[in-house]
Enzyme design. Sequence first.
Site, PDB file in Angstrom:
ATOM      1  N   LYS A   1       0.819  -1.212   0.000  1.00 36.43           N
ATOM      2  CA  LYS A   1       0.000   0.000   0.000  1.00 36.43           C
ATOM      3  C   LYS A   1       0.860   1.272   0.000  1.00 36.43           C
ATOM      4  CE  LYS A   1      -4.123  -2.194   1.049  1.00 36.43           C
ATOM      5  NZ  LYS A   1      -3.663  -3.571   0.810  1.00 36.43           N
TER       6      LYS A   1
HETATM    7  C1  LIG Z   1      -4.134  -4.653   0.168  1.00 36.08           C
HETATM    8  C2  LIG Z   1      -3.322  -5.888   0.083  1.00 36.08           C
HETATM    9  C3  LIG Z   1      -3.572  -6.893  -0.882  1.00 36.08           C
HETATM   10  C4  LIG Z   1      -4.724  -6.802  -1.862  1.00 36.08           C
HETATM   11  O1  LIG Z   1      -4.535  -5.820  -2.841  1.00 36.08           O
HETATM   12  P1  LIG Z   1      -5.778  -5.270  -3.698  1.00 36.08           P
HETATM   13  O2  LIG Z   1      -5.260  -4.121  -4.462  1.00 36.08           O
HETATM   14  O3  LIG Z   1      -6.805  -4.861  -2.674  1.00 36.08           O
HETATM   15  O4  LIG Z   1      -6.242  -6.390  -4.543  1.00 36.08           O
HETATM   16  C5  LIG Z   1      -2.737  -7.986  -0.914  1.00 36.08           C
HETATM   17  N1  LIG Z   1      -1.731  -8.128  -0.034  1.00 36.08           N
HETATM   18  C6  LIG Z   1      -1.462  -7.199   0.919  1.00 36.08           C
HETATM   19  C7  LIG Z   1      -0.351  -7.432   1.878  1.00 36.08           C
HETATM   20  C8  LIG Z   1      -2.238  -6.043   1.004  1.00 36.08           C
HETATM   21  O5  LIG Z   1      -1.971  -5.125   1.963  1.00 36.08           O
END
Ligand SMILES: *Cc1c(COP(=O)(O)O)cnc(C)c1O
Length: 499
Positions: free
Chosen positions: A113
């Site tokens: 993120k």
């Molecule tokens: C948010 C997240 C995901 C999922 O990603 P999306 O864009 O919501 O599909 C996968 N792994 C981790 C560690 C995340 O923080």
Amino acid sequence: MLYESTRGNHRRVPAAEAIKLGIAPDGGLFVPSEKVIIDSKKLQEMITLDYRQRAHLILKEFLDDYTVDEINNCLQQAYNTENFTSPAIAPLHKLTDSLYILELWHGPTCAFKDMALQILPHFLTKAVDKTGEKSTIVILVATSGDTGKAALEGFKNVPGSKIIVFYPDQGVSEIQKLQMLTQEGNNVAVVAVRGNFDDAQTGVKKIFADRAFNLELQNAGYRLSSANSINWGRLVPQIVYYFSAYLDLAAKDMIKPGEKINFVVPTGNFGNILAAYYAREMGLPVHRLICAANTNNVLTDFIHSGIYNRNRHFVKTISPSMDILISSNLERLLYHVADRDHNKVIHWMTDLQETGRYQIDEHSKNKIQEIFWSDYANEDETLHTISKVHRRFGYIIDTHTAVGMKVYEKYTEATTDGTKTIVASTASPFKFNESVVKAILGEQAVRDQDELQLLHVLSKTSGTDIPAGLKNLDHKPIRHKTITGSEGMAEVVKDILEI
Ligand SMILES: *Cc1c(COP(=O)(O)O)cnc(C)c1O
């Protein structure tokens, strides 16, 4: 470049406005109204550039209402070695000649993120200036863990903004809670909400929808905004690392010019993999996008059948950031594969809201299946994969990445496709250390140990340092102590803003 709503009921807007608004006022999501193409010549020229230079060439196509200086300024503030532990920002790790890991977790909170939330605040504050907005932007976030901390780190001390994060007091891990409660910055607030994630989420949605309350804030000089993954400003920086990963392979002669590769993406809200889809549409040589789900496998079923059905049990898994039954960003993909027919999108989204289910037409389904392949990994498979990858390659992956690796194994078994493949690694193994240690050292290694103690166990096992963002969490002062019921959240917002 103008952005249009997937629901077709809002005028087209420039990037700055799309980023400031977040969600389109008609309930849809903003998508670029034109295609951007990066041809093979341009791609070739990007090989020798670094991450920020590559990012600039991609971003300027989409944010053409931002000046060169503005984009550069955003990039410099986001992708530097103060914020990221790797100068490559998103480095590739080679497992075999045909399998690579794209490490997206070198940012301050150790999850992918950060790739978007380190730069979104800078896009947003510039958008505020560009649209003549006079108010201070107040970001409200309800988080189940990773997003809240990443948003806090992104927005801390950013002039012209404040951020308030609500987390469920039962529902985040010890590390995630400490990461948030020790958050520094002169414009940040973290509030515990009694209840679960839904209580926090519902409370935030209510505040956004409360017109009288929003007017009251406006009169006091504040405007609410969201750092949610449906904001275009979060999606566009994610396109960059798919290009950059491809270019890294090309730079090392691991692939021939124009050679196609696969990407595997551990998926929840469909934001990360959607960015890979945009990269492919822009001309990046990509064969297949492999959508990896956990036991909450709504997306796998959808990609196989064309039927999206959220009417099932929500399962809490060891890859919690993928525990999602409604993948909001999927709406953008639907809009594109339905050839921008917003009536179809409105129809499907209405079905989803009213019945929890929708079925897309044959044409759209075929288009999705030409590009996407999907399967899921259960809990045992996930743990097993962590242990197997460690034994075979001496490399430690977290639970989300393990879901991706397992699904890739299923893909090669099902298709015998030998195309070179990159697996997106979405979190540092330190962040989900309990499952990781259990997978590698066995059940007894985690008995009577809390997550903070296990950081040290994992550090010893892996021979790597505990990431700065997770280190000494138990020695940092607790800065945020407010607790509220979900009904009191609006009052808390007013208290924090001193209205
Ligand atoms: C948010 C997240 C995901 C999922 O990603 P999306 O864009 O919501 O599909 C996968 N792994 C981790 C560690 C995340 O923080």
